[in-house]
Each structure stands twice: as C-alpha cells, then as structure tokens.
Design a protein around this motif. Structure first.
Motif, PDB file in Angstrom:
ATOM      1  N   TRP A 134       0.854  -1.180   0.000  1.00 30.52           N
ATOM      2  CA  TRP A 134       0.000   0.000   0.000  1.00 30.52           C
ATOM      3  C   TRP A 134       0.899   1.243   0.000  1.00 30.52           C
ATOM      4  N   ASP A 135       0.344   2.387  -0.433  1.00 31.73           N
ATOM      5  CA  ASP A 135       1.128   3.616  -0.417  1.00 31.73           C
ATOM      6  C   ASP A 135       0.208   4.820  -0.272  1.00 31.73           C
ATOM      7  N   TYR A 136       0.818   5.925   0.166  1.00 28.30           N
ATOM      8  CA  TYR A 136       0.040   7.110   0.520  1.00 28.30           C
ATOM      9  C   TYR A 136      -0.672   7.791  -0.642  1.00 28.30           C
ATOM     10  N   PRO A 137      -0.136   7.826  -1.861  1.00 29.02           N
ATOM     11  CA  PRO A 137      -0.874   8.530  -2.916  1.00 29.02           C
ATOM     12  C   PRO A 137      -2.301   8.028  -3.127  1.00 29.02           C
ATOM     13  N   THR A 138      -2.518   6.725  -2.962  1.00 33.19           N
ATOM     14  CA  THR A 138      -3.871   6.185  -3.155  1.00 33.19           C
ATOM     15  C   THR A 138      -4.568   5.855  -1.838  1.00 33.19           C
ATOM     16  N   CYS A 139      -3.809   5.789  -0.750  1.00 28.59           N
ATOM     17  CA  CYS A 139      -4.398   5.553   0.582  1.00 28.59           C
ATOM     18  C   CYS A 139      -3.767   6.554   1.549  1.00 28.59           C
ATOM     19  N   PRO A 140      -4.237   7.807   1.507  1.00 28.80           N
ATOM     20  CA  PRO A 140      -3.546   8.866   2.241  1.00 28.80           C
ATOM     21  C   PRO A 140      -3.752   8.858   3.750  1.00 28.80           C
ATOM     22  N   ASN A 141      -4.801   8.179   4.236  1.00 30.26           N
ATOM     23  CA  ASN A 141      -5.111   8.259   5.668  1.00 30.26           C
ATOM     24  C   ASN A 141      -5.317   6.880   6.289  1.00 30.26           C
ATOM     25  N   PRO A 142      -4.328   6.017   6.240  1.00 33.01           N
ATOM     26  CA  PRO A 142      -4.475   4.701   6.861  1.00 33.01           C
ATOM     27  C   PRO A 142      -4.559   4.819   8.391  1.00 33.01           C
ATOM     28  N   HIS A 143      -5.380   3.968   9.009  1.00 29.40           N
ATOM     29  CA  HIS A 143      -5.570   4.058  10.461  1.00 29.40           C
ATOM     30  C   HIS A 143      -6.049   2.700  10.960  1.00 29.40           C
ATOM     31  N   ARG A 144      -5.651   2.368  12.187  1.00 29.75           N
ATOM     32  CA  ARG A 144      -6.088   1.081  12.766  1.00 29.75           C
ATOM     33  C   ARG A 144      -7.614   0.984  12.827  1.00 29.75           C
ATOM     34  N   LYS A 145      -8.298   2.129  12.997  1.00 30.91           N
ATOM     35  CA  LYS A 145      -9.759   2.107  13.131  1.00 30.91           C
ATOM     36  C   LYS A 145     -10.442   1.626  11.854  1.00 30.91           C
ATOM     37  N   LEU A 146      -9.777   1.754  10.718  1.00 29.33           N
ATOM     38  CA  LEU A 146     -10.339   1.227   9.478  1.00 29.33           C
ATOM     39  C   LEU A 146     -10.244  -0.292   9.429  1.00 29.33           C
ATOM     40  N   LEU A 147      -9.179  -0.847   9.983  1.00 31.04           N
ATOM     41  CA  LEU A 147      -8.953  -2.292   9.938  1.00 31.04           C
ATOM     42  C   LEU A 147      -9.710  -3.044  11.035  1.00 31.04           C
ATOM     43  N   ASP A 148      -9.851  -2.420  12.190  1.00 36.55           N
ATOM     44  CA  ASP A 148     -10.384  -3.136  13.359  1.00 36.55           C
ATOM     45  C   ASP A 148     -11.748  -3.793  13.143  1.00 36.55           C
ATOM     46  N   PRO A 149     -12.706  -3.138  12.495  1.00 35.91           N
ATOM     47  CA  PRO A 149     -14.027  -3.776  12.364  1.00 35.91           C
ATOM     48  C   PRO A 149     -14.018  -5.083  11.587  1.00 35.91           C
ATOM     49  N   VAL A 150     -13.043  -5.295  10.711  1.00 32.05           N
ATOM     50  CA  VAL A 150     -13.033  -6.517   9.891  1.00 32.05           C
ATOM     51  C   VAL A 150     -11.986  -7.520  10.375  1.00 32.05           C
ATOM     52  N   SER A 151     -11.273  -7.205  11.470  1.00 30.49           N
ATOM     53  CA  SER A 151     -10.163  -8.085  11.866  1.00 30.49           C
ATOM     54  C   SER A 151      -9.966  -8.126  13.374  1.00 30.49           C
ATOM     55  N   ARG A 152     -11.055  -8.240  14.117  1.00 27.60           N
ATOM     56  CA  ARG A 152     -10.938  -8.162  15.577  1.00 27.60           C
ATOM     57  C   ARG A 152     -10.181  -9.353  16.166  1.00 27.60           C
ATOM     58  N   GLN A 153     -10.252 -10.522  15.519  1.00 26.77           N
ATOM     59  CA  GLN A 153      -9.599 -11.720  16.068  1.00 26.77           C
ATOM     60  C   GLN A 153      -8.270 -12.054  15.396  1.00 26.77           C
ATOM     61  N   ASN A 154      -7.854 -11.236  14.449  1.00 26.02           N
ATOM     62  CA  ASN A 154      -6.628 -11.523  13.709  1.00 26.02           C
ATOM     63  C   ASN A 154      -5.716 -10.305  13.675  1.00 26.02           C
ATOM     64  N   PRO A 155      -4.484 -10.438  14.143  1.00 27.56           N
ATOM     65  CA  PRO A 155      -3.526  -9.350  13.955  1.00 27.56           C
ATOM     66  C   PRO A 155      -3.290  -9.115  12.465  1.00 27.56           C
ATOM     67  N   VAL A 156      -3.106  -7.865  12.070  1.00 22.26           N
ATOM     68  CA  VAL A 156      -2.911  -7.497  10.667  1.00 22.26           C
ATOM     69  C   VAL A 156      -1.613  -6.700  10.537  1.00 22.26           C
ATOM     70  N   VAL A 157      -0.787  -7.080   9.561  1.00 26.64           N
ATOM     71  CA  VAL A 157       0.447  -6.350   9.249  1.00 26.64           C
ATOM     72  C   VAL A 157       0.468  -6.107   7.746  1.00 26.64           C
ATOM     73  N   LEU A 158       0.298  -4.855   7.353  1.00 26.37           N
ATOM     74  CA  LEU A 158       0.304  -4.473   5.942  1.00 26.37           C
ATOM     75  C   LEU A 158       1.548  -3.627   5.692  1.00 26.37           C
ATOM     76  N   THR A 159       2.481  -4.160   4.896  1.00 23.33           N
ATOM     77  CA  THR A 159       3.749  -3.473   4.668  1.00 23.33           C
ATOM     78  C   THR A 159       3.586  -2.405   3.598  1.00 23.33           C
ATOM     79  N   GLN A 160       4.094  -1.201   3.913  1.00 18.68           N
ATOM     80  CA  GLN A 160       4.028  -0.081   2.968  1.00 18.68           C
ATOM     81  C   GLN A 160       4.988  -0.313   1.810  1.00 18.68           C
ATOM     82  N   PHE A 161       4.751   0.354   0.710  1.00 24.35           N
ATOM     83  CA  PHE A 161       5.502   0.207  -0.545  1.00 24.35           C
ATOM     84  C   PHE A 161       7.013   0.126  -0.344  1.00 24.35           C
ATOM     85  N   SER A 162       7.585   0.987   0.484  1.00 28.34           N
ATOM     86  CA  SER A 162       9.040   1.040   0.644  1.00 28.34           C
ATOM     87  C   SER A 162       9.583  -0.070   1.528  1.00 28.34           C
TER      88      SER A 162
END
Length: 549
Positions: A134-162
């Motif tokens: 993922w990268d900021y030009p197309t996802c400028p405001n990433p936040h844990r609150k966006l991920l939490d509703p769909v992943s409450r029982q699973n830790p999530v690690v999304l690596t940024q482009f760099s």
C-alpha cells in the motif's frame, strides 16, 4: 633450430584456426549476437561451455572444435546473448511472499480494508494477516480504526511500498505492547493521534518487530513455496545471481536443500543483519557452497525511505519544515560499526537513502580507513544512494565505496517532486555523476520494496529517468546512464560488489556459464523500447533453466 621449426609449425596451426578441444563441450551457443562485456573481445557469435565453465568465446567456425556426440547445440538465429543479470540487492523470501500474498499497490484505503476482510475469512482466529505495497498517494489516511471492524480476532500487518513502514490493527498493537505510553524506539516512530494513542502506522525500527514477527511465523511449507516463486521469477527474467538480504539461517538451510535437490536455479550471496549482535553469528552456523551459495556482507540501516519521509536529509522534506527524516544510528554508532568491520575485514552493505545519511556513512568509513588502511579494500557499499551532497560523490571513489543503486526508485518522477520539492528532486538519483566520478556502481531491484524487479525495465529507468508510461520525466536527464553503462553495472558491476568479478559478469573463458538470451539487442533498440525486450532463455552453470515460448 628444431625449436624454431616447431615454433613456426605451431604458429601456423594457430593462425589456421582453433586447435581441436581435448574434451567436447557440454553446450555450444552459435549463430548469436554475443555481447561479452569483455574489453579484449567485446563481441562474438559462439560460446562453448564445459560443465559450469566457459571454454571458448569466438566465431562459429572455432566452436566446431568443441562439438561432440553429446554436445547440446543451441542455434540462436541471431538472438542476443549477454552475461546473466546479477541483482545486487534483493529480499528473496519476502519477494516470493509478495507474489503469493495480496498486492495492495494502487488501492484506496477502502479497497485495502475489503482485501483484509476477505483474507480474514480464510484465516484461523489469531492467525496474522499480511499483505504488501500500500502507499500514501492512493491511501492517504491509513488508520487502525479502518482495519479493526473486519479483523478483531486476527492481527494485521500491511507493509508499505518502501518496506519502511507498516499499517497494523489494534490486535497487532496489543501483541507488540504498543500503547500511548510506549516511547518511540531509536531509529523508529509510532504515529499517534492527538491524544497520543498509536494510529497503527509504524515507521522503520518501530515497524521491524511487527514485520519480523509476521515473517518468523511463516511455516516451512510456505517459506519453501515463496523461495520457489522467487526462483521462478529470477530465471524467467534472466537473473542468474542475487545478493540477498537472507538474515535467517532457516532460509539458508532451504537454499541448501533446494540445491541438493537440483532445484536451485540462481546463485545466492547471503547477507546477515548486524543490527542484532546475534545475526552474523547465526548466519555463520549455516553451510555454504561456493559459487552457488556464498556468505555476504553485514547489512545495516542508516535511515529510512523517501516515501515514508524518514530518509535522513540535510534539508527538510517539502511541506514539512521540521522533518529532516529519521536516522537509525547516531554518527558515533556508525563509526563503531565501521571500525569493527575494518578490524574483522568485513564488508558492510549500509542502507542510506538521504544525503545526510550518506554523508555520515562516509565520515564513518573515513575514520575506519584512517585507523585501518585495509578498509579501502573492503568494498563497503552504500545501498540505494538516492540523493547525495555533490561534494560527497568523489569521496565514494576515494574510499573505494560501491554505490548499489536501484533505478526502480526513480520510476515515479512526480512523486519525487512532491516529496523532495523541485530543486532537490532534480539532483536525486545521481547515477551519471557517480559513474563519471569513478565510483563503482552496481544495479539491482530491492525486490519487493519496489513493485517491479525485471532487469530490462530497470535499465529502461536508468537510461530514460521516465515513468513506465513515458509521460513523466526525465528529472535531470544529465544523470541518465547509457545502455552499456547500465548493462555493465547489472553484470560486472554487481560481480565486483560481491568480489566475484573474476568468476562472473562477462562472457570470458574460465568464467561461470551464466547467460541470458534476449529477443533483441538492448544496445541497438530505442531507449523507450528496452523495457519491451524479452528474456527468451536463461542459462545457469551451463544448464538451460528457463525457456520462454
């Protein structure tokens, strides 16, 4: 007189043509356009190989002496043969995983959340969900609150482009123990809300524990599948050697297993990570088999990256007057590492993106060379070298430092203008300046930190400094390399960076028989067409390992 007569006969035989080979070749390439990169014989039409070694380079007539009943003969009908590409900087295991996991490149924040939701459906409760790029030009405001509703029982690690940041959810923050009271680690940053709560964006050394945990938990079967995927990508693109951020002795053991089973189709130089004292010690325990699997340098980090605005700069980032990036080591610690390396006669591959980072690295090399003059022979490397103070460029040459560059990083000119501002963007990626100053340069991809890795596309970026579509750039065309300079850096230059220029990098008698057969001559096509040249055959150690239809 007899000696003179014998000498005359011998000279006449040599003049008439090649002597018949004592033993037939196992492979002969003929009717080819061979770009040898050997200054003594820059072109040929035939190559003969015995086992893993080149035994003849010349014309088709001379190759006849090496034919035998079991010789495999490839009539290449005028196709171009070059030395196999040697990628100077890869992360092979994460690179393979990158192609096995969801690719978030170009997706919006909402689209990324939808991808995570689908991955959670396939996972067991508690299993870590991973995805890349993922990268900021197309996802400028990433936040844990966006991920939490769909992943409450699973830790999530999304690596940024760099690769220098990750986006995690609350479950992963809990696993890491990151709270509002957690201090930023040295060389890292935990992004926070105004009230001090972590947002889920972790930069550089704050991200390392999340990325390491996700990688360490990858099961052996998936690790093997990832390495096999990386090997497939390498051989299909003419990459016959890689210099790999291996770090983990389990990966080294898998490479040895693949080699024993005859499935290793690329040569590896394996690096250790010296940021943890145990890293080099663990890699020392591994078993190597030169020239297929070799030990490599210590890997270290001086700073972060442009896209996360953590590359260590002498001037602030555009639009962020107080942000000069993020050093991962103090100058004193850098100096201590280089003194230790000089004492142990060990090469360092130092990640340095920003001009301040490169400046401090060179200061450290200089101090080590003052105490241990042999430090200049260690071929220390600056990985990336994306922007440098002009006065520092000749220092690399004086200190014998190799610039290990990745032109893929220059593939988005508009992004660099936005991050660096117009003045500094135009002096970024100083490839021709390095070349002209006599700095040894070597090319690679940084797979998977850059989305693409294909060598001919990489050469296109080095030569044009435009984006893939060709409608942005070039930023500072004076820094463009020629095609021959880029090709030489991708072969002989990379071999030099790993102390293997006497075995790899050019097509000469006595060197390893590693070749790529191309659909067209990259020295002859228009620069814009280089990226469209195809790799048709890849040969490693005298064996055809890939043949494209």
């Amino acid at each position: 007189m007899r000696f003179l007569r014998f000498s005359a006969i011998l000279i006449s035989m040599i003049a008439a043509g090649p002597l018949r080979a004592a033993e037939p070749a196992s492979l002969v390439l003929k009717n080819a356009n061979v770009i040898t990169l050997d200054e003594k014989r820059p072109a040929a039409s035939a190559v003969a190989v015995r086992g893993e070694t080149i035994v003849y380079v010349g014309d088709d007539a001379g190759a006849q002496a090496f034919l035998g009943p079991k010789t495999e003969v490839l009539d290449l009908a005028g196709k171009t043969v070059i030395p196999g590409f040697n990628d100077v900087h890869v992360h092979a295991l994460p690179g393979g995983l990158f192609y096995l996991e969801p690719n978030l490149w170009g997706k919006s924040c909402e689209e990324i959340v939808a991808v995570v939701a689908e991955e959670v459906k396939k996972a067991r409760p508690g299993e870590i969900i991973t995805a890349n790029s993922w990268d900021y030009p197309t996802c400028p405001n990433p936040h844990r609150k966006l991920l939490d509703p769909v992943s409450r029982q699973n830790p999530v690690v999304l690596t940024q482009f760099s690769g220098h940041a990750c986006w995690v959810n609350s479950a992963m923050l809990k696993k890491l123990g990151y709270t509002a009271k957690t201090q930023d680690p040295e060389g890292g940053k935990i992004d926070r809300d105004p009230e001090g709560t972590p947002t889920g964006i972790l930069r550089d050394k704050a991200a390392f524990p999340a990325q390491a945990r996700a990688l360490l938990l990858v099961k052996k079967e998936k690790r093997e599948a990832a390495l096999e995927e990386a090997l497939r990508l390498f051989r299909e693109n003419g990459i016959t050697s890689v210099q790999d951020n291996t770090w983990d002795p389990r990966t080294l053991a898998l490479l040895r297993q693949l080699q024993k089973e005859g499935r290793l189709t690329c040569r590896f130089t394996c690096w250790s990570y010296a940021g943890y004292s145990i890293g080099p010690q663990l890699m020392k325990l591994g078993r190597y088999d030169d020239p297929w699997i070799r030990p490599g340098p210590w890997k270290l980090y001086a700073d972060g990256a442009f896209s996360t605005r953590t590359g260590w700069m002498t001037e602030a980032y555009a639009g962020e007057p107080d942000n000069f990036g993020l050093p991962m080591m103090t100058p004193a610690r850098l100096a201590a590492f280089y003194l230790k390396a000089a004492k142990q006669k060990k090469q360092i591959a130092m990640h340095a993106i920003g001009d301040r980072a490169a400046h401090e690295v060179l200061n450290a090399v200089e101090k080590s060379a003052a105490r241990y003059p042999q430090a200049r022979q260690l071929r220390h490397r600056i990985e990336h070298a994306q922007i440098m103070l002009p006065e520092d460029i000749p220092r690399l040459a004086r200190l014998g430092v190799v610039a290990a560059i990745q032109p893929f990083a220059a593939s988005q000119p508009q992004k660099d203008l936005d991050i660096l501002g117009p003045e500094r963007a135009r002096i970024a990626y100083p490839y021709r300046s390095l070349q002209d100053a006599g700095v040894p340069i070597a090319l690679g991809s940084d797979l998977p930190a850059e989305v693409d890795f294909q060598p001919l596309l990489n050469i296109y970026y080095a030569v044009t400094r435009k984006n893939k579509a060709g409608d942005q750039g070039p930023l500072n065309p004076r820094e463009c390399l020629t095609v021959e300079q880029a090709l030489r850096a991708y072969t002989l230059g990379s071999a030099y960076a790993e102390f293997m220029e006497d075995k790899k990098g050019s097509i000469e008698v006595g060197k390893l028989a590693d070749f790529a057969v191309l659909s067209a001559d990259p020295l002859s096509v228009e620069p814009a067409a280089i990226k469209d040249v195809q790799v048709e055959i890849t040969i490693v150690g005298g064996q055809v390992v890939s043949r494209q239809q």
